[in-house]
Write a protein that holds these residues in place. Structure first.
Motif, mmCIF file in Angstrom:
data_model
loop_
_atom_site.group_PDB
_atom_site.id
_atom_site.type_symbol
_atom_site.label_atom_id
_atom_site.label_comp_id
_atom_site.label_asym_id
_atom_site.label_seq_id
_atom_site.Cartn_x
_atom_site.Cartn_y
_atom_site.Cartn_z
ATOM 1 N N SER A 239 0.831 -1.209 0.000
ATOM 2 C CA SER A 239 0.000 0.000 0.000
ATOM 3 C C SER A 239 0.861 1.252 0.000
ATOM 4 O O SER A 239 1.965 1.277 0.561
ATOM 5 C CB SER A 239 -0.899 0.020 1.241
ATOM 6 O OG SER A 239 -1.679 1.203 1.275
ATOM 7 N N PRO A 244 1.900 3.081 7.613
ATOM 8 C CA PRO A 244 3.227 2.482 7.568
ATOM 9 C C PRO A 244 3.397 1.426 8.660
ATOM 10 O O PRO A 244 2.813 1.544 9.741
ATOM 11 C CB PRO A 244 4.159 3.665 7.803
ATOM 12 C CG PRO A 244 3.363 4.863 7.416
ATOM 13 C CD PRO A 244 1.945 4.537 7.793
ATOM 14 N N THR A 248 8.743 -0.354 7.037
ATOM 15 C CA THR A 248 8.823 0.936 6.358
ATOM 16 C C THR A 248 9.876 1.821 7.017
ATOM 17 O O THR A 248 10.686 2.465 6.338
ATOM 18 C CB THR A 248 7.463 1.661 6.404
ATOM 19 O OG1 THR A 248 6.454 0.799 5.890
ATOM 20 C CG2 THR A 248 7.495 2.940 5.589
ATOM 21 N N SER A 267 -0.039 0.554 12.689
ATOM 22 C CA SER A 267 -0.462 -0.423 11.681
ATOM 23 C C SER A 267 -1.024 -1.702 12.291
ATOM 24 O O SER A 267 -1.277 -2.671 11.570
ATOM 25 C CB SER A 267 0.730 -0.788 10.777
ATOM 26 O OG SER A 267 1.749 -1.441 11.532
ATOM 27 N N TYR A 283 3.920 -1.345 3.627
ATOM 28 C CA TYR A 283 3.681 0.028 3.209
ATOM 29 C C TYR A 283 4.953 0.526 2.537
ATOM 30 O O TYR A 283 6.052 0.369 3.087
ATOM 31 C CB TYR A 283 3.326 0.913 4.399
ATOM 32 C CG TYR A 283 3.017 2.345 3.990
ATOM 33 C CD1 TYR A 283 1.710 2.744 3.761
ATOM 34 C CD2 TYR A 283 4.033 3.275 3.805
ATOM 35 C CE1 TYR A 283 1.419 4.047 3.367
ATOM 36 C CE2 TYR A 283 3.756 4.569 3.411
ATOM 37 C CZ TYR A 283 2.449 4.945 3.196
ATOM 38 O OH TYR A 283 2.173 6.231 2.788
#
Length: 344
Positions: A239, A244, A248, A267, A283
């Motif tokens: 995504s 995130p 990430t 998340s 992410y």
């Protein structure tokens, strides 16, 4: 305007549309390893208004005031020391480095490693819409989802800036592509090669799809949460619009324990849904890369992909361009023309 100043769109504080204005600022000079580019056009992206609103301060806090703009196309004006890969007069484009914007201005300095020569077959306003969206799509599909011949990929929201690149790149990589659009976007995505098109205004993709190898989520929210149910166990959802996750912070941002912990908490719900379906979640913060940008230029030259530009605004109307982008109506990229002659 003197030879030492230039027009630029400057963020003076975090907030709404009134937080950024056109003003005169000093013209930059290239340092070692940098290139001064006379900007002909700059692309706009959701990250621009999210930055203005302060939504990304936890990831990147800019010293204000700062010139906005994350992707550009223009002509090399001057070289810093040790730059040998470009020469004055070269037509180039770039995604600005993380931690530095500056594209919405008449001139900008760019580290040479993030620049690539523009495709000869397109103009500046078209080229300016390529770097951020094109690199995002390429890195998500090839590096994260490992799309290849026979892959079944779902790209919700395929008519937007990143989506139009993602559909074409997924097809180039050999995938079968499913996307969602409104009736107004159907002809566009079908023309780009989408195999299955779902009208989100009348149909629910989660009721129709199963066994997808991966999802490239461009919308976030409930669309992202529902996407996990359409992926086969062991598949992956990437995504650019959700929350995130810890990877990430480490992989994309090079940050430490604090940000990884923050992203772990933020998340948690998404990762819980992913675990329920046996699917991994990632992410992506894309990274600038001149080599990959040159690869995209080659794909444009070979007509494997075609940039889709929705509207072009003059620099004096940059605030209107932001408003149009934020309205969510754009099909393809929104671009700001900065120098006259940007169509040559």
């Amino acid at each position: 305007m003197s030879s030492t100043t230039m027009q630029a769109f400057v963020l003076t504080r975090y907030g709404g549309p009134e937080a950024a204005q056109l003003r005169a600022v000093p013209r930059p000079r290239p340092a070692r390893g940098e290139v001064l580019v006379r900007v002909h056009a700059a692309g706009l992206n959701p990250v621009d208004y999210k930055t203005r609103e302060g939504m990304l301060k936890v990831v990147q806090r800019y010293p204000l005031p700062v010139v906005m703009g994350n992707e550009i196309a223009g002509v090399v004006e001057e070289l810093g020391d040790d730059v040998t890969s470009f020469k004055p007069g070269d037509r180039v484009f770039a995604r600005m480095p993380k931690g530095a914007m500056g594209g919405l201005a008449e001139y900008v300095v760019v580290p040479a490693q993030f620049l690539a020569k523009m495709p000869a077959s397109i103009d500046f306003t078209t080229a300016a819409g390529v770097p951020l969206a094109g690199l995002t799509a390429l890195q998500a599909l090839r590096d994260e989802l490992h799309v290849g011949p026979g892959s079944r990929i779902f790209i919700p929201g395929g008519a937007g800036g990143v989506g139009t690149f993602a559909i074409q790149l997924a097809k180039w990589l050999g995938a079968e592509v499913t996307t969602t659009v409104s009736p107004r976007g159907r002809a566009l995505v079908e023309g780009l090669g989408a195999d299955v098109v779902i009208d989100y205004t009348t149909e629910s993709f989660e009721e129709q799809l199963r066994g997808m190898d991966g999802v490239f989520d461009l919308l976030g929210g409930e669309t992202l949460l529902k996407s996990f149910s359409v992926v086969k166990r062991g598949g992956k959802v990437v995504s650019i619009a959700g929350m995130p996750e810890p990877e990430t912070a480490r992989k994309d941002l090079g940050r430490g324990v604090f940000l990884r912990t923050l992203f772990w908490l933020a998340s948690y719900r998404i990762r819980a849904v992913a675990r329920k379906y046996g699917v991994s979640y990632r992410y992506l913060f894309m990274h600038p890369d001149g080599v990959e940008l040159a690869e995209l230029a080659g794909l444009i030259e070979s007509k494997s992909i075609t940039p889709v530009i929705d509207r072009v605004f003059p620099l004096k109307d940059v605030a209107e361009a932001f408003a149009y982008l934020e309205s969510g109506r754009a099909k393809g990229k929104v671009v700001v023309e900065i120098a006259s002659g940007s169509v040559s």
